[in-house]
Motif scaffolding. Structure first.
Motif, PDB file in Angstrom:
ATOM      1  N   CYS A  50      -7.323  -3.111  -6.045  1.00 44.06           N
ATOM      2  CA  CYS A  50      -6.964  -4.535  -5.966  1.00 44.06           C
ATOM      3  C   CYS A  50      -5.449  -4.846  -7.085  1.00 44.06           C
ATOM      4  O   CYS A  50      -5.285  -5.809  -6.269  1.00 44.06           O
ATOM      5  CB  CYS A  50      -8.678  -5.356  -6.638  1.00 44.06           C
ATOM      6  SG  CYS A  50      -9.068  -6.144  -5.543  1.00 44.06           S
ATOM      7  N   ILE A 224     -19.654  -9.617  -8.619  1.00 49.49           N
ATOM      8  CA  ILE A 224     -19.054  -9.059  -9.778  1.00 49.49           C
ATOM      9  C   ILE A 224     -19.216  -8.265 -11.523  1.00 49.49           C
ATOM     10  O   ILE A 224     -19.012  -7.436 -11.884  1.00 49.49           O
ATOM     11  CB  ILE A 224     -17.452  -9.280  -9.408  1.00 49.49           C
ATOM     12  CG1 ILE A 224     -16.782  -9.430  -8.555  1.00 49.49           C
ATOM     13  CG2 ILE A 224     -16.236  -8.745 -10.522  1.00 49.49           C
ATOM     14  CD1 ILE A 224     -15.492 -10.371  -7.989  1.00 49.49           C
ATOM     15  N   VAL A 234     -16.640  -2.298  -8.110  1.00 52.58           N
ATOM     16  CA  VAL A 234     -17.073  -3.530  -7.508  1.00 52.58           C
ATOM     17  C   VAL A 234     -16.048  -3.569  -6.096  1.00 52.58           C
ATOM     18  O   VAL A 234     -14.807  -3.471  -6.602  1.00 52.58           O
ATOM     19  CB  VAL A 234     -16.990  -5.062  -7.580  1.00 52.58           C
ATOM     20  CG1 VAL A 234     -17.977  -5.787  -6.969  1.00 52.58           C
ATOM     21  CG2 VAL A 234     -18.301  -4.301  -9.243  1.00 52.58           C
ATOM     22  N   ALA A 236     -15.525  -4.916  -1.989  1.00 58.52           N
ATOM     23  CA  ALA A 236     -15.117  -5.926  -1.163  1.00 58.52           C
ATOM     24  C   ALA A 236     -14.939  -6.248   0.264  1.00 58.52           C
ATOM     25  O   ALA A 236     -14.197  -5.367   0.103  1.00 58.52           O
ATOM     26  CB  ALA A 236     -14.625  -7.202  -1.851  1.00 58.52           C
ATOM     27  N   LEU A 248     -10.330 -12.446  -5.138  1.00 57.63           N
ATOM     28  CA  LEU A 248     -11.433 -11.352  -5.633  1.00 57.63           C
ATOM     29  C   LEU A 248     -10.151 -10.776  -6.642  1.00 57.63           C
ATOM     30  O   LEU A 248     -10.790 -10.121  -7.660  1.00 57.63           O
ATOM     31  CB  LEU A 248     -11.919 -10.301  -4.264  1.00 57.63           C
ATOM     32  CG  LEU A 248     -12.543 -10.336  -3.579  1.00 57.63           C
ATOM     33  CD1 LEU A 248     -11.888 -10.054  -1.983  1.00 57.63           C
ATOM     34  CD2 LEU A 248     -13.630 -10.541  -3.866  1.00 57.63           C
ATOM     35  N   CYS A 253     -12.187  -8.133  -9.293  1.00 62.95           N
ATOM     36  CA  CYS A 253     -13.336  -6.550  -8.036  1.00 62.95           C
ATOM     37  C   CYS A 253     -11.662  -5.845  -8.394  1.00 62.95           C
ATOM     38  O   CYS A 253     -10.760  -5.655  -8.327  1.00 62.95           O
ATOM     39  CB  CYS A 253     -12.401  -7.924  -6.413  1.00 62.95           C
ATOM     40  SG  CYS A 253     -13.486  -6.770  -5.441  1.00 62.95           S
TER      41      CYS A 253
END
Ligand code: C2E
Ligand code: MG
Ligand code: MG
Ligand code: MG
Length: 289
Positions: A50, A224, A234, A236, A248, A253
């Motif tokens: 992310c 989360i 975590v 998604a 997110l 995340c």
């Protein structure tokens, strides 16, 4: 599909029991051939960090090139394979193929690649699972932490004692465990603490409306938070919109998968997609500091 047909008349559109049984029988016979005649193929969906937006690995997702019916998605044949006892053979094929592909990538263009493979409940209960994972991990010399197995909550709930011991054996091999479709099953939060699990994947259904639905927001925030407080990564699933990604990321995340970045791709397409992306995408973290 039933919902789309409308509440009042959907029953008329359900195939009769007899037709469904016949259809399953056909799929079953064709599936036996598929394994023998090399009609299965693995597609790979990138898993993305992310923060950096770099590809850290892939999830292997099986596809069936049916000689008459064309491309068939796993939703149509995994449950048949489970019911007719073909899932262990299919699963063994997937595992071997995915690990060998990953080894080849790691040795050439994608050195850091990690791979996630889905496991059906029946595979998890197979007495030979640990043995075959041991063999493939040895044969391909994948380093610890490279292979991740995705299981669902139901696997853990069926027989918790057995599950704990199997997971411990897998962990000892350096295999990571992820809980797939997290939040959709019969969740007892207690098991997250009891089982040697490394990550949870928030189900797509919660991610869909994350940017508009307050309930989904609350659920995702909670998952989360829970994951991180238990030291889990975590992930998604099903991220399609940039707003979802941004939400997110803001919530911390760790990884995402979804059509926003890429659909699952055949191996060669995946490889060039990743190489191309990494030559273009500046690292966000570096860009920020
Ligand atoms: P899963 O493990 O939860 O995989 C994610 C599914 O969501 C994949 O569907 C993927 O193509 C789809 N997906 C990913 N990103 C998006 C998105 O942004 N939007 C939407 N709408 N969908 C997205 P797929 O490949 O059809 O697989 C369906 C399920 O079949 C998998 O769900 C997994 O439970 C099972 N499956 C797939 N391959 C295997 C396998 O090799 N073995 C076993 N046992 N099960 C498998
Ligand atoms: Mg999965
Ligand atoms: Mg999933
Ligand atoms: Mg699933």
């Amino acid at each position: 599909a039933a919902k789309a047909e409308g509440r009042n008349n959907y029953r008329f559109f359900l195939p009769s029991m007899h037709e469904r049984v016949k259809e399953r029988k056909t799929i079953e016979e064709d599936l036996r051939n598929a394994l023998e005649q090399d009609q299965l193929e693995l597609y790979y969906q990138p898993k993305i960090d992310c923060r950096t937006e770099k590809v850290v690995g892939a999830e292997a997702l099986v596809r069936w090139h049916h000689p008459e019916r064309g491309l068939i998605l796993p939703g149509e044949f995994i449950s048949v394979a489970e019911e007719c006892g073909l899932i262990n053979r299919l699963g063994a094929w997937v595992l071997e193929k995915a690990c060998k592909q990953t080894q080849a990538w790691r040795d050439s263009s994608l050195p850091g690649m990690r791979i996630a493979v889905n496991l059906s409940p029946a595979q998890f209960q197979d007495a030979e699972l640990v043995e075959s994972v041991t063999k493939i991990v040895k044969d391909t010399a994948l380093p610890e932490g490279t292979l991740e197995l995705e299981i669902t909550e139901s696997i853990l709930m069926n027989n918790p004692e057995k599950a704990v011991s199997t997971l411990k054996e897998l962990k000892a091999l350096g295999v990571m465990i992820a809980i797939d479709d997290f939040g959709t099953g019969y969740s007892s939060l207690n098991y997250l603490k009891r089982f040697p699990v490394g990550s949870i994947k928030i189900d797509r259904s919660f991610v869909n409306d994350i940017h508009v639905d307050l309930d989904d927001k609350a659920i995702v925030d909670a998952v989360i938070g829970l994951g991180h407080s238990l030291n889990l990564e975590v992930v998604a699933e099903g991220v399609e919109e940039v707003e979802q990604l941004e939400y997110l990321r803001e919530k911390g995340c760790d990884f995402i998968q979804g059509f926003l970045f890429s659909k699952p791709l055949p191996a060669t397409t995946f490889e060039s997609w990743v190489s191309d992306r990494h030559s273009r995408v500046p690292e966000r973290v570096a860009a920020k500091s």
